[in-house]
Each structure stands twice: as structure tokens, then as C-alpha cells.
Write a protein that holds these residues in place. Structure first.
Motif, PDB file in Angstrom:
ATOM      1  N   LEU A 371      38.141  25.049  37.688  1.00  0.00           N
ATOM      2  CA  LEU A 371      36.966  25.023  38.271  1.00  0.00           C
ATOM      3  C   LEU A 371      36.752  23.705  38.702  1.00  0.00           C
ATOM      4  O   LEU A 371      35.831  23.604  39.913  1.00  0.00           O
ATOM      5  CB  LEU A 371      35.666  25.809  37.536  1.00  0.00           C
ATOM      6  CG  LEU A 371      35.856  26.924  37.096  1.00  0.00           C
ATOM      7  CD1 LEU A 371      34.648  27.379  36.044  1.00  0.00           C
ATOM      8  CD2 LEU A 371      36.117  27.911  37.831  1.00  0.00           C
ATOM      9  N   PHE A 372      36.978  22.805  38.386  1.00  0.00           N
ATOM     10  CA  PHE A 372      36.606  21.137  38.568  1.00  0.00           C
ATOM     11  C   PHE A 372      37.645  20.357  38.571  1.00  0.00           C
ATOM     12  O   PHE A 372      37.416  19.022  38.793  1.00  0.00           O
ATOM     13  CB  PHE A 372      35.454  21.082  37.608  1.00  0.00           C
ATOM     14  CG  PHE A 372      35.841  20.842  35.926  1.00  0.00           C
ATOM     15  CD1 PHE A 372      36.486  19.927  35.265  1.00  0.00           C
ATOM     16  CD2 PHE A 372      35.772  22.020  35.194  1.00  0.00           C
ATOM     17  CE1 PHE A 372      36.930  20.124  33.830  1.00  0.00           C
ATOM     18  CE2 PHE A 372      35.968  21.993  33.914  1.00  0.00           C
ATOM     19  CZ  PHE A 372      36.781  21.103  33.221  1.00  0.00           C
ATOM     20  N   SER A 373      38.879  20.400  37.912  1.00  0.00           N
ATOM     21  CA  SER A 373      39.649  19.492  38.033  1.00  0.00           C
ATOM     22  C   SER A 373      40.128  18.931  39.110  1.00  0.00           C
ATOM     23  O   SER A 373      39.939  19.448  40.364  1.00  0.00           O
ATOM     24  CB  SER A 373      41.124  19.860  37.270  1.00  0.00           C
ATOM     25  OG  SER A 373      40.922  20.401  35.917  1.00  0.00           O
ATOM     26  N   SER A 374      40.309  17.582  39.410  1.00  0.00           N
ATOM     27  CA  SER A 374      40.068  16.638  40.413  1.00  0.00           C
ATOM     28  C   SER A 374      41.624  16.611  41.269  1.00  0.00           C
ATOM     29  O   SER A 374      41.866  16.318  42.346  1.00  0.00           O
ATOM     30  CB  SER A 374      39.829  15.378  40.253  1.00  0.00           C
ATOM     31  OG  SER A 374      40.471  14.707  39.336  1.00  0.00           O
ATOM     32  N   GLY A 375      42.538  17.191  40.593  1.00  0.00           N
ATOM     33  CA  GLY A 375      44.048  17.174  41.099  1.00  0.00           C
ATOM     34  C   GLY A 375      44.110  17.800  42.478  1.00  0.00           C
ATOM     35  O   GLY A 375      43.110  18.897  42.782  1.00  0.00           O
ATOM     36  N   SER A 376      45.003  17.316  43.440  1.00  0.00           N
ATOM     37  CA  SER A 376      44.933  17.908  44.730  1.00  0.00           C
ATOM     38  C   SER A 376      45.292  19.376  44.887  1.00  0.00           C
ATOM     39  O   SER A 376      44.674  20.341  45.360  1.00  0.00           O
ATOM     40  CB  SER A 376      45.872  17.177  45.576  1.00  0.00           C
ATOM     41  OG  SER A 376      47.296  17.408  45.081  1.00  0.00           O
ATOM     42  N   ALA A 377      46.299  19.800  44.017  1.00  0.00           N
ATOM     43  CA  ALA A 377      46.372  21.511  43.822  1.00  0.00           C
ATOM     44  C   ALA A 377      45.296  22.096  43.568  1.00  0.00           C
ATOM     45  O   ALA A 377      44.950  23.327  43.803  1.00  0.00           O
ATOM     46  CB  ALA A 377      47.659  21.727  42.891  1.00  0.00           C
ATOM     47  N   PHE A 378      44.387  21.751  42.478  1.00  0.00           N
ATOM     48  CA  PHE A 378      43.119  22.226  42.025  1.00  0.00           C
ATOM     49  C   PHE A 378      42.162  22.276  43.202  1.00  0.00           C
ATOM     50  O   PHE A 378      41.516  23.427  43.243  1.00  0.00           O
ATOM     51  CB  PHE A 378      42.530  21.741  40.807  1.00  0.00           C
ATOM     52  CG  PHE A 378      43.144  21.599  39.562  1.00  0.00           C
ATOM     53  CD1 PHE A 378      43.032  22.916  38.592  1.00  0.00           C
ATOM     54  CD2 PHE A 378      44.193  20.542  39.211  1.00  0.00           C
ATOM     55  CE1 PHE A 378      43.856  22.879  37.597  1.00  0.00           C
ATOM     56  CE2 PHE A 378      45.005  20.960  38.112  1.00  0.00           C
ATOM     57  CZ  PHE A 378      44.761  22.048  37.161  1.00  0.00           C
ATOM     58  N   ARG A 379      41.833  21.315  43.998  1.00  0.00           N
ATOM     59  CA  ARG A 379      41.131  21.151  44.865  1.00  0.00           C
ATOM     60  C   ARG A 379      41.485  22.326  46.221  1.00  0.00           C
ATOM     61  O   ARG A 379      40.623  22.727  46.782  1.00  0.00           O
ATOM     62  CB  ARG A 379      41.073  19.781  45.561  1.00  0.00           C
ATOM     63  CG  ARG A 379      40.258  18.841  44.634  1.00  0.00           C
ATOM     64  CD  ARG A 379      39.711  17.689  45.319  1.00  0.00           C
ATOM     65  NE  ARG A 379      40.759  16.994  46.130  1.00  0.00           N
ATOM     66  CZ  ARG A 379      41.724  15.951  45.802  1.00  0.00           C
ATOM     67  NH1 ARG A 379      41.630  15.572  44.431  1.00  0.00           N
ATOM     68  NH2 ARG A 379      42.469  15.586  46.635  1.00  0.00           N
ATOM     69  N   GLY A 380      42.897  22.156  46.184  1.00  0.00           N
ATOM     70  CA  GLY A 380      43.485  23.253  47.427  1.00  0.00           C
ATOM     71  C   GLY A 380      43.082  24.544  46.962  1.00  0.00           C
ATOM     72  O   GLY A 380      42.789  25.391  47.894  1.00  0.00           O
ATOM     73  N   LEU A 381      43.354  25.002  45.875  1.00  0.00           N
ATOM     74  CA  LEU A 381      42.835  26.257  45.338  1.00  0.00           C
ATOM     75  C   LEU A 381      41.596  26.911  45.537  1.00  0.00           C
ATOM     76  O   LEU A 381      41.148  27.763  45.989  1.00  0.00           O
ATOM     77  CB  LEU A 381      43.510  26.516  43.930  1.00  0.00           C
ATOM     78  CG  LEU A 381      43.283  27.843  43.242  1.00  0.00           C
ATOM     79  CD1 LEU A 381      44.084  29.047  44.217  1.00  0.00           C
ATOM     80  CD2 LEU A 381      43.537  28.038  41.979  1.00  0.00           C
ATOM     81  N   ARG A 382      41.017  25.821  45.085  1.00  0.00           N
ATOM     82  CA  ARG A 382      39.187  26.110  45.366  1.00  0.00           C
ATOM     83  C   ARG A 382      38.821  26.234  46.659  1.00  0.00           C
ATOM     84  O   ARG A 382      38.115  27.064  47.003  1.00  0.00           O
ATOM     85  CB  ARG A 382      38.314  25.043  44.475  1.00  0.00           C
ATOM     86  CG  ARG A 382      38.564  25.071  43.051  1.00  0.00           C
ATOM     87  CD  ARG A 382      37.759  24.185  42.377  1.00  0.00           C
ATOM     88  NE  ARG A 382      37.540  22.722  42.657  1.00  0.00           N
ATOM     89  CZ  ARG A 382      38.240  21.935  41.932  1.00  0.00           C
ATOM     90  NH1 ARG A 382      38.962  22.255  41.076  1.00  0.00           N
ATOM     91  NH2 ARG A 382      38.168  20.713  42.251  1.00  0.00           N
ATOM     92  N   GLN A 383      39.512  25.427  47.649  1.00  0.00           N
ATOM     93  CA  GLN A 383      39.335  25.452  49.086  1.00  0.00           C
ATOM     94  C   GLN A 383      39.522  26.730  49.660  1.00  0.00           C
ATOM     95  O   GLN A 383      39.033  27.273  50.354  1.00  0.00           O
ATOM     96  CB  GLN A 383      39.956  24.157  49.492  1.00  0.00           C
ATOM     97  CG  GLN A 383      39.627  24.170  51.089  1.00  0.00           C
ATOM     98  CD  GLN A 383      40.254  22.970  51.991  1.00  0.00           C
ATOM     99  OE1 GLN A 383      40.761  22.271  51.276  1.00  0.00           O
ATOM    100  NE2 GLN A 383      40.135  22.785  53.317  1.00  0.00           N
ATOM    101  N   LEU A 384      40.875  27.252  49.058  1.00  0.00           N
ATOM    102  CA  LEU A 384      41.434  28.449  49.580  1.00  0.00           C
ATOM    103  C   LEU A 384      40.361  29.538  49.052  1.00  0.00           C
ATOM    104  O   LEU A 384      39.881  30.510  50.111  1.00  0.00           O
ATOM    105  CB  LEU A 384      42.600  28.833  48.632  1.00  0.00           C
ATOM    106  CG  LEU A 384      43.385  30.225  48.724  1.00  0.00           C
ATOM    107  CD1 LEU A 384      43.843  30.317  50.409  1.00  0.00           C
ATOM    108  CD2 LEU A 384      44.554  30.366  47.962  1.00  0.00           C
ATOM    109  N   LEU A 385      39.934  29.665  47.907  1.00  0.00           N
ATOM    110  CA  LEU A 385      39.028  30.559  47.377  1.00  0.00           C
ATOM    111  C   LEU A 385      37.540  30.681  48.386  1.00  0.00           C
ATOM    112  O   LEU A 385      36.988  31.646  48.523  1.00  0.00           O
ATOM    113  CB  LEU A 385      38.477  30.497  45.971  1.00  0.00           C
ATOM    114  CG  LEU A 385      39.791  30.698  44.981  1.00  0.00           C
ATOM    115  CD1 LEU A 385      39.375  30.297  43.558  1.00  0.00           C
ATOM    116  CD2 LEU A 385      40.401  32.153  45.045  1.00  0.00           C
TER     117      LEU A 385
END
Length: 554
Positions: A371-385
């Protein structure tokens, strides 16, 4: 649940102890062997029930134990019929009467091979049972296990009569208790999902008859069974069922699909699909669903993240609790997955998006770090959702939900696919996200997970979610509230979905009496209604000390 029936729980513990002392100490091996026996017992009981029902209704039913059966190894012989076995002798109710030595030989050489061959050479079940082995080594262990399972079924029948719960549902509790022994250490980040959380997620998604439903990391099939039970229950209620009562978690559920037409049964059975990379779990999942009345479950051995798995936009509903903290070989990741990561908790969510049809809905458990991790893959998944999906809800759960297997903090994501992976997003799909801070799930949050009074937040979550309103769910001091997309998409592109970012802590001011008032109250509690002028005459040491304190604070 079994916490409420110590006699049933003790019987299961006894069964485990017999296998342990009988030389089968590996929990996964023990559960396999116990499952085979439970399956044999349940197969006989269901067959006899269907025979009786058919006789009563006048319908045609061919018993699985009618006629003869030729073991596969003799089918190529010149006269294979010489080796035919009377199927009736393969029933649990028949072979349990045999002497110990004869029983072990009969089950090893006839009953178990018949079980593996049950649905025909071409069936999915037979394919996955091909390498299954019956390894109960001792005659005494088999005899004791058969006796204990018979006693277990008697207890389940009694519990069903006395408490009005469907037998299949009690059997599900028993089977879940057995399965729970597998995950004592949580292999590869996989943890069994509590049944009440599966029921919660089913009520949030509300799968319907005709939906194609999948779990891409299905384990023993809990989510598929949860979807099946939800659909069967809704159909039973629509048909006028009056005797279905809320269970200990407040959910109305039944596994009994007797009221369904043959067409509805076939449609429902053909709509459930599951995949797993553990062959043992595939077998357990197949038998779990078959014991709940699904004759031909579609559970298969497959790595749904790999290049060999090509399904896309095939399903109306995805329900899953994919493995956490795992990683896979980068060279084997499906090219359709665009996130630059090997973390399975991220790849599975992206893959679930890929599996959904447009308009399809997913309900997925993820570690809260997603929900909050700053890694690029984490951000990319949240942007997708947020952009390609309508992210309907983020429900955070307390860390104790997965105890005793793990203390990891998790969340439920509920989202509907709006834009396909190759579509140009002309307008972000998410307008509002509904957050809920689950603080209790009806069970203790320690390792024992004992049932607590009430339902915790479970029923509140269901009712609040389906009644959510962006105009009224605005108080961020409450457990639940709506957040507009504009707040979630910050200038750094983090798409932060952690509830703590948006929730407002509420501190209620507590007014306390002054020390003088408190001391006066204590003094009068000690000596009664004595005039203050006379308090100096009181000889009590406690009162003198209180008077001294009173003088110091005045």
C-alpha cells in the motif's frame, strides 16, 4: 467452528496423534493420507445418499459402486474380465469390516487404485492422482484411523442435528482444521486464509451463477469453495430456504446444492478454476471440492506467473491470497507482466489484473507494504490499480489475523478492471477509494485465535461497503471513509494507499475531578457523612493521612 466443539477437536487431535505414533510425522504426508481416508468415507456416504434420494424422487442415478472394476494393470491382458473386482467391496462400509491384515492389503491394492481411477482415465482428477501413493505402513494404524474417522463422522452428524448446521459445512471445518497443520511454518510465504476472511471477501465480491471464477494460487481450494458456498446460499435463499441461520461469524452459508437444477449444478461446477505449483496441494484441493459436492473440479498444476501460462481476460471474478515475500526466476516471468520486479506479491496482483475480463472484479489479500512502499514496482502497481481499475476498497486487517502462522499486517484490495493493458487510458478509472480500518475479526489476535463474543468488524464491513456513499462517508475519525482520487495521486506519483495517511486520529478530552474533590470523596468513603469540622477527631490512620494529603493540595 471447531473452537466451539471441543469433543470434535479432541477427536481430530487423536487422529493426528495416531499418525504421529504410527510413523507418519510429516504434517503434509499425514494430511494426504488422512484426506484419502476421509475421501473414501465421504464418497461412500454421498453415494448412498444419492441412491436413496433417487429412489425417493424417481430420478435415475448410477452408483459409483455398481458393477465391476478392472484395475488398470490388467486391462491389457487377453481376458481382463478375469481380474474384475466387485465395486461394492470397495465401499468404506464394506472394507471396514475386514480383519486388519486383509483390510490393509485390500485398501492398498484395490480401494486406493480405484480411488485414483475414479473419474475415468481422461479426467483431471485421475491425472493428478497418478503419482499419489497410499503409504499407511501398519495394519494397526489403518484400523485405528478407520475407527477414529467413523467416530468423527458420528460426531459431525450429531453436531449437524443438534446445531442445525449443514453436515458439509461441519466437514469443511474439520478439513480446515486438518489443513491448518500444514502451514505451521508458512512455506514460501503461503499461509492458509481463515475461513471467516474468505466468507467476508465473498460477501464483498458477491459472485453470481455463470461467473467464471479463478484463484491463481489456490492451495487447498478455500477461495473456490467460498465462492461456491456463497452462490449456492444465494440460490437457496432465492428458492425460499427458510432454515438457514447465521454462523458464528454472522454469515449465512450452506454447501448443500440439492435444490439446484442439473443445469445450474453443471454451470456452477464448470465456473470454478484453480491453479497451484504444489502437486500435493492440487490433489488436496481437488478432493476438498469433491467432498463438498463438486464432482469434477477444475484445479490444475500450473505456475500462473510463468511464460507457459497464457490465459488473459478470461475471468469475471478473481479471489486470492497469493504468496507473500517470495520471488521467482526473472527469466521465467511471463512477458505480459510489465512490473520490473521478481516479488510475487506484486506480480500476482498484476497477473490478477491481467486475468480479469473488462468489468471483472478481484478481491485480493496483500501485505500492507504494497500500500505504501516507495519502490518503483510498488508505485507502478498502485498506479495500475488506481488508473486502469476502479479501486473500490482498501481494508486493512490487524496483524494477528494470520496467527499462528505469521504476524504480518495485511490488507484486502477490491478492484474492478476498467481499462485493458493495451488500452489508452483517456480517463482514470478510480474516482473514490473506500477505506476501512478493521480492528477485530471476531477472534483473539494472539496465537490461540480463540472465538470472541460477537463478529468483530466483519458484518460492519459488509454493510458499510455495500452502503458506501461519498457524500456521507467523510468523517475520517471513523473506521471507514472515502478518499477522492485527487488526494491519492500526489505530485511525486506515489499513489499512497496506506490508511494512516488519510485517517484523522481523534482524541476525546477526558475531564477529571480535582485532587481536592477526589480526596474528599475518599475520606467520606472511609468515615461516612461526618461534618468536616469533626474530621480532626477521627482516629483512623488512613483518614489522618488523607487529611494530610488534602492539606498539601489545597
Amino acid at each position: 467452528m471447531l473452537q466451539n466443539n471441543p469433543e470434535l477437536k479432541n477427536k481430530i487431535d487423536l487422529l493426528w496423534n495416531k499418525f504421529w505414533s504410527g510413523g507418519i510425522s510429516n504434517p503434509l504426508t499425514a494430511i494426504e493420507q488422512i484426506t484419502y481416508l476421509l475421501f473414501m468415507k465421504r464418497l461412500d456416504e454421498l453415494d448412498q445418499k444419492r441412491q436413496a434420494d433417487a429412489k425417493w424422487t424417481g430420478e435415475t442415478y448410477t452408483s459409483k459402486f455398481e458393477g465391476t472394476w478392472i484395475p488398470p494393470e490388467y486391462r491389457s491382458q487377453p481376458k481382463p474380465e478375469k481380474f474384475a473386482v466387485d465395486k461394492c467391496t470397495l465401499r468404506w462400509s464394506e472394507f471396514k469390516r475386514l480383519q486388519a491384515k486383509e483390510m490393509l492389503l485390500h485398501v492398498q491394492s484395490r480401494v486406493f487404485p480405484f480411488l485414483k481411477d475414479l473419474n475415468g482415465a481422461e479426467s483431471n482428477f485421475t491425472h493428478h492422482m497418478k503419482n499419489a501413493v497410499f503409504i499407511i505402513p501398519k495394519e494397526t494404524l489403518l484400523v485405528e484411523a478407520v475407527k477414529t474417522i467413523d467416530e468423527l463422522f458420528e460426531l459431525m452428524e450429531r453436531d449437524s442435528r443438534e446445531n442445525g448446521q449443514a453436515f458439509q459445512d461441519i466437514q469443511g471445518d474439520v478439513y480446515e482444521m486438518l489443513l491448518s497443520e500444514i502451514a505451521t511454518a508458512g512455506k514460501n510465504g503461503q499461509f492458509r486464509t481463515p475461513r471467516h476472511i474468505i466468507k467476508l471477501m465473498s460477501d464483498l465480491v458477491q459472485p453470481q451463477l455463470g461467473h467464471r471464477i479463478v484463484d491463481p494460487a489456490c492451495g487447498s481450494g478455500g477461495f473456490l469453495l467460498g465462492a461456491y458456498q456463497y452462490i449456492v446460499t444465494q440460490l437457496a435463499l432465492k428458492a425460499g430456504a427458510k432454515d438457514l441461520m447465521p454462523d458464528e461469524d454472522g454469515f449465512i452459508r450452506t454447501s448443500v446444492a440439492a435444490a439446484l437444477t442439473d443445469k445450474a449444478q453443471a454451470l456452477l461446477a464448470g465456473s470454478l478454476w484453480g491453479y497451484d505449483i504444489d502437486t500435493t496441494m492440487v490433489r488436496l484441493g481437488l478432493m476438498n471440492l469433491m467432498m463438498h459436492g463438486i464432482d469434477e473440479p477444475h484445479i490444475d498444476y500450473k505456475d500462473t506467473l510463468s511464460k507457459s501460462y497464457t490465459e488473459e481476460a478470461e475471468y469475471d471474478v478473481v479471489m486470492a491470497n497469493p504468496p507473500f515475500t517470495g520471488s521467482i526466476d526473472k527469466s521465467d516471468i511471463n512477458e505480459s507482466l510489465q512490473l520490473a520486479t521478481t516479488k510475487t506479491e506484486l506480480l500476482f496482483v498484476e497477473n490478477i489484473y491481467r486475468l480479469l475480463k473488462k468489468g471483472g472484479t478481484a478481491c485480493v489479500i496483500v501485505p500492507q507494504g504494497v500500500l505504501f512502499s516507495s519502490g518503483s514496482a510498488f508505485r507502478g502497481l498502485r498506479q495500475l490499480l488506481v488508473n486502469r481499475c476502479d479501486l473500490k476498497a482498501v481494508i486493512t486487517m490487524p496483524s494477528g489475523v494470520f496467527k499462528p502462522y505469521a504476524g504480518v499486517s495485511t490488507a484486502i484490495l477490491l478492484f474492478t478492471k476498467v481499462w485493458g493493458a493495451k488500452d489508452e487510458v483517456t480517463e482514470p478509472a478510480t474516482k473514490q477509494v473506500w477505506f476501512y480500518d478493521m480492528q477485530a475479526d471476531g477472534y483473539g489476535l494472539d496465537d490461540k485465535r480463540s472465538k470472541q463474543e460477537g463478529y468483530g468488524d466483519l458484518q460492519d464491513i459488509v454493510s458499510r461497503f455495500h452502503g458506501r456513499n461519498s457524500a456521507t462517508d467523510t468523517d475520517r475519525t471513523q473506521k471507514y471513509f472515502m478518499v477522492p482520487r485527487a488526494e491519492i495521486v500526489d505530485e511525486k506519483g506515489n499513489y499512497d494507499l496506506s490508511i494512516s495517511r488519510y485517517k484523522t486520529d481523534f482524541f476525546e478530552e477526558v475531564l477529571y475531578d480535582t485532587p481536592e474533590v477526589i480526596l474528599r470523596r475518599l475520606i467520606h468513603a472511609e468515615v461516612g457523612d461526618v461534618d468536616e469540622a469533626e474530621l480532626g477527631n477521627v482516629k483512623s490512620g488512613i483518614v489522618r493521612d488523607l487529611l494530610e494529603l488534602k492539606g498539601m493540595v489545597e
